[in-house]
Design a protein around this motif. Structure first.
Motif, PDB file in Angstrom:
ATOM      1  N   ASP A 282       7.419 -24.606  78.134  1.00  0.00           N
ATOM      2  CA  ASP A 282       7.518 -24.010  76.798  1.00  0.00           C
ATOM      3  C   ASP A 282       8.750 -24.468  76.025  1.00  0.00           C
ATOM      4  OD1 ASP A 282       5.188 -22.610  77.205  1.00  0.00           O
ATOM      5  OD2 ASP A 282       6.195 -20.731  77.779  1.00  0.00           O
ATOM      6  N   HIS A 283       9.812 -24.826  76.740  1.00  0.00           N
ATOM      7  CA  HIS A 283      11.096 -25.037  76.065  1.00  0.00           C
ATOM      8  C   HIS A 283      11.752 -26.395  76.332  1.00  0.00           C
ATOM      9  CE1 HIS A 283      11.396 -20.785  74.834  1.00  0.00           C
ATOM     10  NE2 HIS A 283      10.913 -20.492  76.023  1.00  0.00           N
ATOM     11  N   TYR A 284      11.090 -27.326  77.012  1.00  0.00           N
ATOM     12  CA  TYR A 284      11.813 -28.534  77.418  1.00  0.00           C
ATOM     13  C   TYR A 284      12.387 -29.354  76.256  1.00  0.00           C
ATOM     14  CZ  TYR A 284       7.457 -31.246  76.666  1.00  0.00           C
ATOM     15  OH  TYR A 284       6.345 -31.839  76.125  1.00  0.00           O
ATOM     16  N   PRO A 285      11.771 -29.421  75.072  1.00  0.00           N
ATOM     17  CA  PRO A 285      12.455 -30.172  73.998  1.00  0.00           C
ATOM     18  C   PRO A 285      13.810 -29.555  73.639  1.00  0.00           C
ATOM     19  CG  PRO A 285      10.136 -29.855  73.461  1.00  0.00           C
ATOM     20  CD  PRO A 285      10.432 -28.973  74.636  1.00  0.00           C
ATOM     21  N   PHE A 286      13.866 -28.228  73.616  1.00  0.00           N
ATOM     22  CA  PHE A 286      15.125 -27.544  73.331  1.00  0.00           C
ATOM     23  C   PHE A 286      16.127 -27.770  74.456  1.00  0.00           C
ATOM     24  CE2 PHE A 286      17.770 -23.632  73.460  1.00  0.00           C
ATOM     25  CZ  PHE A 286      18.393 -23.765  72.232  1.00  0.00           C
ATOM     26  N   PHE A 287      15.676 -27.718  75.706  1.00  0.00           N
ATOM     27  CA  PHE A 287      16.565 -27.962  76.836  1.00  0.00           C
ATOM     28  C   PHE A 287      17.181 -29.360  76.755  1.00  0.00           C
ATOM     29  CE2 PHE A 287      13.877 -24.808  79.461  1.00  0.00           C
ATOM     30  CZ  PHE A 287      14.735 -23.762  79.162  1.00  0.00           C
ATOM     31  N   PHE A 288      16.359 -30.360  76.399  1.00  0.00           N
ATOM     32  CA  PHE A 288      16.870 -31.730  76.287  1.00  0.00           C
ATOM     33  C   PHE A 288      17.914 -31.840  75.181  1.00  0.00           C
ATOM     34  CE2 PHE A 288      13.186 -33.340  78.761  1.00  0.00           C
ATOM     35  CZ  PHE A 288      13.848 -34.248  79.563  1.00  0.00           C
ATOM     36  N   LEU A 289      17.644 -31.218  74.044  1.00  0.00           N
ATOM     37  CA  LEU A 289      18.581 -31.297  72.927  1.00  0.00           C
ATOM     38  C   LEU A 289      19.923 -30.665  73.300  1.00  0.00           C
ATOM     39  CD1 LEU A 289      19.248 -31.997  70.011  1.00  0.00           C
ATOM     40  CD2 LEU A 289      18.179 -29.848  69.302  1.00  0.00           C
ATOM     41  N   VAL A 290      19.890 -29.480  73.898  1.00  0.00           N
ATOM     42  CA  VAL A 290      21.134 -28.809  74.283  1.00  0.00           C
ATOM     43  C   VAL A 290      21.859 -29.599  75.359  1.00  0.00           C
ATOM     44  CG1 VAL A 290      22.116 -26.716  75.307  1.00  0.00           C
ATOM     45  CG2 VAL A 290      20.269 -26.541  73.635  1.00  0.00           C
ATOM     46  N   ALA A 291      21.123 -30.171  76.307  1.00  0.00           N
ATOM     47  CA  ALA A 291      21.751 -30.956  77.371  1.00  0.00           C
ATOM     48  C   ALA A 291      22.497 -32.156  76.796  1.00  0.00           C
ATOM     49  CB  ALA A 291      20.697 -31.419  78.375  1.00  0.00           C
ATOM     50  N   ALA A 292      21.867 -32.881  75.866  1.00  0.00           N
ATOM     51  CA  ALA A 292      22.531 -34.036  75.252  1.00  0.00           C
ATOM     52  C   ALA A 292      23.765 -33.607  74.464  1.00  0.00           C
ATOM     53  CB  ALA A 292      21.551 -34.780  74.352  1.00  0.00           C
ATOM     54  N   LEU A 293      23.668 -32.482  73.753  1.00  0.00           N
ATOM     55  CA  LEU A 293      24.813 -31.983  72.989  1.00  0.00           C
ATOM     56  C   LEU A 293      25.959 -31.587  73.916  1.00  0.00           C
ATOM     57  CD1 LEU A 293      22.945 -29.769  70.356  1.00  0.00           C
ATOM     58  CD2 LEU A 293      24.151 -31.915  69.907  1.00  0.00           C
TER      59      LEU A 293
ATOM     60  N   ALA B  56      21.357 -37.464  71.413  1.00  0.00           N
ATOM     61  CA  ALA B  56      21.172 -36.184  70.717  1.00  0.00           C
ATOM     62  C   ALA B  56      20.474 -36.400  69.376  1.00  0.00           C
ATOM     63  CB  ALA B  56      22.516 -35.491  70.519  1.00  0.00           C
ATOM     64  N   VAL B  57      20.900 -37.424  68.647  1.00  0.00           N
ATOM     65  CA  VAL B  57      20.280 -37.722  67.352  1.00  0.00           C
ATOM     66  C   VAL B  57      18.823 -38.138  67.534  1.00  0.00           C
ATOM     67  CG1 VAL B  57      20.330 -39.276  65.371  1.00  0.00           C
ATOM     68  CG2 VAL B  57      22.472 -38.353  66.274  1.00  0.00           C
ATOM     69  N   ALA B  58      18.570 -38.992  68.547  1.00  0.00           N
ATOM     70  CA  ALA B  58      17.201 -39.453  68.794  1.00  0.00           C
ATOM     71  C   ALA B  58      16.288 -38.297  69.201  1.00  0.00           C
ATOM     72  CB  ALA B  58      17.206 -40.522  69.892  1.00  0.00           C
ATOM     73  N   ILE B  59      16.798 -37.393  70.046  1.00  0.00           N
ATOM     74  CA  ILE B  59      15.999 -36.237  70.464  1.00  0.00           C
ATOM     75  C   ILE B  59      15.691 -35.347  69.266  1.00  0.00           C
ATOM     76  CG2 ILE B  59      16.092 -34.092  71.800  1.00  0.00           C
ATOM     77  CD1 ILE B  59      17.673 -35.662  73.930  1.00  0.00           C
ATOM     78  N   ALA B  60      16.711 -35.064  68.445  1.00  0.00           N
ATOM     79  CA  ALA B  60      16.520 -34.218  67.269  1.00  0.00           C
ATOM     80  C   ALA B  60      15.497 -34.829  66.318  1.00  0.00           C
ATOM     81  CB  ALA B  60      17.848 -33.988  66.554  1.00  0.00           C
ATOM     82  N   ASN B  61      15.596 -36.132  66.101  1.00  0.00           N
ATOM     83  CA  ASN B  61      14.664 -36.802  65.191  1.00  0.00           C
ATOM     84  C   ASN B  61      13.236 -36.811  65.742  1.00  0.00           C
ATOM     85  OD1 ASN B  61      16.638 -37.344  63.285  1.00  0.00           O
ATOM     86  ND2 ASN B  61      17.117 -39.362  64.124  1.00  0.00           N
ATOM     87  N   THR B  62      13.120 -36.969  67.068  1.00  0.00           N
ATOM     88  CA  THR B  62      11.790 -36.972  67.688  1.00  0.00           C
ATOM     89  C   THR B  62      11.139 -35.600  67.581  1.00  0.00           C
ATOM     90  OG1 THR B  62      12.453 -38.700  69.256  1.00  0.00           O
ATOM     91  CG2 THR B  62      10.532 -37.382  69.844  1.00  0.00           C
ATOM     92  N   ILE B  63      11.928 -34.552  67.824  1.00  0.00           N
ATOM     93  CA  ILE B  63      11.412 -33.178  67.696  1.00  0.00           C
ATOM     94  C   ILE B  63      10.974 -32.918  66.251  1.00  0.00           C
ATOM     95  CG2 ILE B  63      12.051 -30.739  67.788  1.00  0.00           C
ATOM     96  CD1 ILE B  63      13.972 -31.502  70.092  1.00  0.00           C
TER      97      ILE B  63
ATOM     98  N   SER C 203       5.896 -34.716  73.438  1.00  0.00           N
ATOM     99  CA  SER C 203       5.575 -34.829  74.859  1.00  0.00           C
ATOM    100  C   SER C 203       6.831 -35.117  75.679  1.00  0.00           C
ATOM    101  CB  SER C 203       4.568 -35.966  75.071  1.00  0.00           C
ATOM    102  OG  SER C 203       5.183 -37.223  74.810  1.00  0.00           O
ATOM    103  N   LEU C 204       6.731 -34.877  76.970  1.00  0.00           N
ATOM    104  CA  LEU C 204       7.840 -35.177  77.876  1.00  0.00           C
ATOM    105  C   LEU C 204       8.175 -36.663  77.834  1.00  0.00           C
ATOM    106  CD1 LEU C 204       9.796 -34.273  80.140  1.00  0.00           C
ATOM    107  CD2 LEU C 204       7.952 -34.751  81.768  1.00  0.00           C
ATOM    108  N   ASP C 205       7.152 -37.494  77.744  1.00  0.00           N
ATOM    109  CA  ASP C 205       7.378 -38.935  77.669  1.00  0.00           C
ATOM    110  C   ASP C 205       8.182 -39.295  76.429  1.00  0.00           C
ATOM    111  OD1 ASP C 205       6.709 -41.624  78.835  1.00  0.00           O
ATOM    112  OD2 ASP C 205       5.873 -41.897  76.830  1.00  0.00           O
ATOM    113  N   ASP C 206       7.907 -38.622  75.313  1.00  0.00           N
ATOM    114  CA  ASP C 206       8.688 -38.858  74.084  1.00  0.00           C
ATOM    115  C   ASP C 206      10.158 -38.496  74.293  1.00  0.00           C
ATOM    116  OD1 ASP C 206       6.509 -39.752  72.648  1.00  0.00           O
ATOM    117  OD2 ASP C 206       6.005 -37.757  71.896  1.00  0.00           O
ATOM    118  N   MET C 207      10.386 -37.383  75.009  1.00  0.00           N
ATOM    119  CA  MET C 207      11.774 -36.946  75.245  1.00  0.00           C
ATOM    120  C   MET C 207      12.510 -37.958  76.127  1.00  0.00           C
ATOM    121  SD  MET C 207      12.597 -33.985  73.776  1.00  0.00           S
ATOM    122  CE  MET C 207      12.030 -34.989  72.391  1.00  0.00           C
ATOM    123  N   LEU C 208      11.866 -38.384  77.202  1.00  0.00           N
ATOM    124  CA  LEU C 208      12.505 -39.335  78.111  1.00  0.00           C
ATOM    125  C   LEU C 208      12.736 -40.688  77.441  1.00  0.00           C
ATOM    126  CD1 LEU C 208      10.579 -38.565  81.444  1.00  0.00           C
ATOM    127  CD2 LEU C 208      12.839 -37.765  80.744  1.00  0.00           C
ATOM    128  N   SER C 209      11.855 -41.042  76.510  1.00  0.00           N
ATOM    129  CA  SER C 209      11.996 -42.325  75.813  1.00  0.00           C
ATOM    130  C   SER C 209      13.213 -42.335  74.871  1.00  0.00           C
ATOM    131  CB  SER C 209      10.729 -42.621  75.011  1.00  0.00           C
ATOM    132  OG  SER C 209       9.601 -42.759  75.875  1.00  0.00           O
TER     133      SER C 209
END
Length: 276
Positions: free
Chosen positions: A205-216, A250-257, A266-272
């Motif tokens: 439910d929350h992995y895009p947010f988890f990735f963004l906070v982790a990068a920050l 962080a910028v790439a994750i934010a822009n992808t979201i 998708s998870l693949d988008d986050m890892l990319s």
């Protein structure tokens, strides 16, 4: 010290490789006014996870993290301290994000109200969980000890009870895991296999947010380290290099979201978004 001792006991009972506690020694600090304590842990055999990691080592790390996160508390708090209430945790998380974002110039997401609203909704949900897993809090290569088929974690000074997805996302972005996408998928698969159904659902439910906070958090951590080294007149080149990498992620994750119509790529988008 009592909280750490209890945590080590619970972790060992769950089969998580930990350092046995050797003793606690109280003493007065140099001022002579405030008591302090030293917590002494026994030696644990193995080597830090430096250099190129193997899939077996990364899989074992996923199992260890899942076991550690299986220790839960009703309120989010540091192992050595307590937040007053779930509301105070939501406030702290919101303030933490504001601090991280302010380090960008221009400030990241400054004019993106929809994405900020999306972030606020995640903060609100994660601040109302019935249980919070125990996270190590300082998961980098030198704190990951490999000994044959098992992987142990040392140095629990920053351990805290908070949503485990933050630590999982951080691990997926660490140097030992971004060497190859297969390692990231191995870690994720091992973790989810050994985690509870509730933890797996929370991640989904929350992995895009988890990735963004982790990068920050990784970016801010490097900035703080640079300031410490600068005060000591030590070289800050490597810290700057890594800070710029994490900033870009962080910028790439934010822009992808933001580019995804449902703000849940998708998870693949986050890892990319992240890699060498």
């Amino acid at each position: 010290a009592a909280a750490l001792e209890n945590m080590l006991r619970l972790a060992a009972a769950r089969g998580v490789p930990v350092q046995p506690l050797a003793g606690v020694y109280s003493k007065h600090l140099l001022s002579g006014k405030h008591p302090g304590s030293w917590v002494i842990c026994r030696y644990i055999p193995g080597e830090p996870l430096l250099g190129k990691a193997t899939e077996a080592q990364i899989s074992a790390l996923g199992t260890t993290l899942a076991g550690l996160h299986g220790i839960e508390a009703r309120r989010p708090r540091r192992l050595m301290g307590v937040f007053a209430s779930p509301f105070s945790y939501r406030l702290q998380l919101a303030m933490e994000l504001r601090t991280h974002l302010s380090r960008f110039s221009p400030p990241l997401l400054e004019k993106n109200r929809k994405l900020r609203s999306w972030m606020d909704s995640h903060v609100d949900t994660l601040g109302r969980l019935p249980l919070y897993p125990l996270a190590h809090g300082d998961l980098y290569a030198r704190n990951v000890i490999v000994n044959g088929p098992s992987v142990a974690l040392i140095d629990y000074e920053n351990a805290r009870f908070e949503p485990g997805g933050f630590e999982l996302a951080t691990a997926l972005l660490r140097t030992f895991c971004i060497q190859h996408k297969n390692l990231q998928l191995t870690l994720l698969g091992s973790y989810l296999t050994h985690s509870s159904t509730r933890s797996a659902a929370l991640w989904n439910d929350h992995y895009p947010f988890f990735f963004l906070v982790a990068a920050l958090r990784l970016y801010s951590g490097r900035i703080r380290r640079m300031k410490i080294l600068a005060r000591r007149a030590q070289d800050t080149g490597e810290q700057l290099r890594m800070a710029l990498i994490y900033q870009g992620w962080a910028v790439a994750i934010a822009n992808t979201i933001r580019a995804h119509h449902a703000y849940h790529p998708s998870l693949d988008d986050m890892l990319s978004c992240c890699g060498k």
